[in-house]
Design an enzyme around this catalytic site. Structure first.
Site, PDB file in Angstrom:
ATOM      1  N   ASN A  14      -1.830  -4.634  -2.571  1.00 20.72           N
ATOM      2  CA  ASN A  14      -0.940  -3.850  -1.910  1.00 20.72           C
ATOM      3  C   ASN A  14      -0.265  -2.701  -2.198  1.00 20.72           C
ATOM      4  O   ASN A  14       1.116  -3.083  -2.703  1.00 20.72           O
ATOM      5  CB  ASN A  14      -0.172  -4.643  -0.765  1.00 20.72           C
ATOM      6  N   GLU A  15      -0.681  -1.769  -2.721  1.00 26.77           N
ATOM      7  CA  GLU A  15      -0.023  -0.724  -3.636  1.00 26.77           C
ATOM      8  C   GLU A  15       1.314  -0.078  -2.886  1.00 26.77           C
ATOM      9  O   GLU A  15       1.194  -0.075  -1.710  1.00 26.77           O
ATOM     10  CB  GLU A  15      -0.980   0.264  -3.955  1.00 26.77           C
ATOM     11  N   PRO A  16       1.934   0.698  -3.420  1.00 23.47           N
ATOM     12  CA  PRO A  16       3.209   1.382  -2.914  1.00 23.47           C
ATOM     13  C   PRO A  16       2.734   2.264  -1.617  1.00 23.47           C
ATOM     14  O   PRO A  16       1.576   2.860  -1.651  1.00 23.47           O
ATOM     15  CB  PRO A  16       3.668   2.431  -4.081  1.00 23.47           C
TER      16      PRO A  16
END
Ligand code: F6R
Length: 638
Positions: A168-170
């Site tokens: 869950n990237e930025p």
């Protein structure tokens, strides 16, 4: 329900008041992993007694590796069964085939599933080989499978440099669910080593969402090493934000953040403990506080006032060790006494206030270098001085460094030898060149190429050591066996690795040992090499010569000791900086976009010079003399 882990010393309420997540600090990743694995084992047993399945959410990467090792040990040696375990992995690269050795399917099987008795139908890992058009349905199916299994009892997590959990990237939403995402460049760069170049790292991945993770009944998130310190502080002490998905764990009532001391090093309670608690004022802590205050007040040491101390949470220090006039002078002198142009000790002078002893003179020194170039990158100036001041210096390259030589460089050297060696075996060399180009080498050819790569690094190293005037018989290539897999993943350390180091120290009986005190990457070669030296020293401790042996730790290429940690600072003149640069240049295959660059695009020599200049600037800022550059060392007492 599994309880939040308590572990050792979770920290008082007062000292953790900046922390919005339950966090425990462990002395080492290995010790923490044993407790985490035991807690998982207890949960599995508990569920078994209740006749229920235990649903585990699992992560890949370096962080859980020791936990998996301990779980395998518990299965093999203590009969822990995984028959009632249902496992859901967080994520998988996309696209990637199951057979690819970089796939998370491969990772999970080789590190855990192949060694335990889990029912294969209970294993769930997002599929990286699904048709793009079917991904949406597949992700919904994955979510449903978790629900059908009764939800996740315990979720293991690591944290990425971007603050991601799962992938869950930025920008990931708090309510996100399993889906296809685009990987951040930083994340891909972190994976570059495993994929042999960032260009080979897939650009996307399928990951459980933030909400999927938060639905777990209990969460353990792990972080080890200095390079996680900043993001841990960001996730734990600052507010929740979708730019750091781990910060969303603050919403979860049963999460434990488990870190080692290095990953905890940016937390307020560790970095500036005087802000949150009463401090036991050792000399090093005082120096830490004073140098911190200089930055805060933008003043050199001798200009700090009682008011500066009082206004910055240091009134206790000033009342115990003040007034500021005395304290400042004491700390100024202490720091000044770390500076020496004689790293091997200056012969025939009073050494009361010098970092090294004046006798014996000259000294015998061993410089341990994990890879063939850390010696010159991290302490080239000091190495040069030790030799020119008449000490008997030995260099010990612990590993061959062969995996860091590119195939292109190997081909170049093969072709040179082809040009030279008309009577040799041109077909064999041609076979190697073609095999490398087609990426199809037999096992035997692979070993030959590896040997060639090791030899290239050996010859580069000898270029540098000869330039500093060291005879070849004082240069030792240890080729420690743990490293010699030819792959990124190394073998476990064995007694043989330790014995090789023991024998060298025993033979030379040094008065000084210099070693890379690198704690940045807990799985990295530097840390392994350091532990081997520590183990060797433990074995040698009863030997009389060891009492006269001082151990100095330099930091690897990535960062420097903080000022308060420095026990010896060796200045360099502009000319000495150039000599150090030249020595680094001998390591030609490690120049110009090396294979394992890390998260810093600067070349090694630039990094080394920037870092040595910064250390000197820092001393000048604190009010000490103005040098062009400085190398820094910390004494290790064993
Ligand atoms: C792995 C995963 C990632 C990693 C994170 C840390 O399944 O989802 O979030 O946990 O990138 O990686 P390591 O542990 O290798 O530092």
């Amino acid at each position: 329900m599994t309880e939040k882990l308590k572990f050792i010393a979770p920290g008082s309420q007062e000292e953790t008041r900046f922390e919005k997540l339950h966090l425990v600090v462990y002395p080492s990743p290995e010790k923490a992993a044993i407790e985490i694995a035991q807690s998982i084992a207890q949960l599995i047993e508990k569920r078994k007694k209740e006749n229920r399945n235990c649903v585990l959410g699992l992560a890949t990467g370096n962080s859980p590796l020791n936990v998996y090792r301990e779980l395998v040990r518990l299965h093999k040696q203590e009969g822990l069964s995984f028959k009632n375990v249902v496992a859901f992995n967080l994520d998988e690269y996309f696209p990637i085939s199951k057979e690819n050795s970089q796939s998370y399917v491969h990772f999970m099987h080789s590190n855990l599933f192949d060694h335990i008795d889990i029912d294969k139908s209970n294993i769930h890992i997002p599929r990286g080989d699904i048709d793009q058009g079917k991904i949406l349905d597949y992700c919904n199916w994955y979510e449903n499978q978790i629900k059908k299994a009764g939800g996740i009892d315990l979720q293991l997590l690591g944290i990425g440099q971007t603050g991601h959990i799962g992938f869950n990237e930025p920008g990931s939403h708090l309510n996100s669910r399993t889906r296809l995402i685009r990987l951040d460049y930083l994340t891909r760069r972190d994976a570059a080593k495993a994929f042999e170049g960032v260009e080979n790292v897939p650009r996307r991945a399928i990951t459980m969402g933030v909400r999927t993770i938060l639905d777990a009944r209990c969460i353990y998130i792990m972080a080890w090493g200095n390079n996680k310190a900043k993001i841990v502080r960001r996730a734990v002490e600052e507010s929740e934000t979708e730019f750091v998905s781990a910060s969303f764990l603050q919403e979860h009532h049963n999460t434990t953040f488990i870190v080692d001391q290095e990953a905890a090093s940016e937390l307020t309670r560790i970095k500036t403990p005087w802000v949150v608690k009463q401090v036991d004022w050792t000399e090093e802590k005082i120096m830490h506080a004073v140098t911190w205050l200089c930055t805060k007040a933008n003043k050199s040491i001798l200009k700090l006032t009682d008011e500066d101390y009082n206004q910055n949470s240091l009134s206790e220090l000033i009342s115990l060790h003040g007034p500021s006039y005395d304290l400042n002078i004491r700390m100024f002198n202490k720091l000044q006494r770390t500076i020496t142009g004689w790293p091997g000790g200056k012969p025939h002078v009073d050494d009361t206030y010098r970092p090294e002893r004046s006798s014996p003179a000259p000294k015998r020194a061993i410089i341990f270098s994990p890879h063939p170039d850390d010696d010159v990158i991290s302490m080239g100036g000091t190495f040069d001085r030790l030799v020119s001041q008449g000490n008997q210096v030995h260099i010990a390259y612990q590993t061959s460094g062969s995996v860091a030589v590119s195939d292109e460089d190997a081909v170049r050297f093969l072709e040179v030898s082809q040009d030279m060696d008309a009577n040799g075996n041109p077909q064999e060399i041609q076979g190697l060149v073609e095999g490398i180009k087609r990426k199809q080498l037999s096992d035997e050819q692979f070993r030959r190429v590896l040997k060639l790569k090791g030899s290239i690094r050996k010859r580069e190293s000898l270029g540098a050591t000869r330039y500093f005037g060291l005879p070849d018989d004082q240069v030792h290539f240890l080729n420690l066996p743990f490293y010699e897999t030819g792959k990124i993943i190394k073998n476990p350390v064995s007694q043989l690795d330790i014995d090789i180091v023991v024998n060298l120290i025993e033979r030379i009986k040094p008065h000084q040992i210099f070693a890379a005190g690198d704690l940045t990457d807990p799985h990295g070669t530097h840390r392994v090499c350091l532990n081997i030296i520590f183990d060797a020293l433990k074995i040698l401790k009863p030997r009389p010569f060891i009492k006269d042996c001082w151990v100095w730790l330099y930091r690897g290429a990535w960062e420097e000791w903080e000022t308060h940690e420095i026990d010896m600072a060796v200045p360099m003149s502009p000319d000495q900086i150039l000599r150090k640069r030249k020595a680094i240049f001998y390591h030609e295959t490690q120049k110009d976009g090396v294979m394992f660059q890390g998260n810093d695009d600067r070349e090694f020599w630039v990094r080394a010079e920037d870092r040595n200049r910064e250390t000197a600037n820092r001393y000048r800022f604190l009010g000490l003399p103005d040098y062009a550059a400085m190398e820094a060392f910390r004494r290790y007492h064993f």
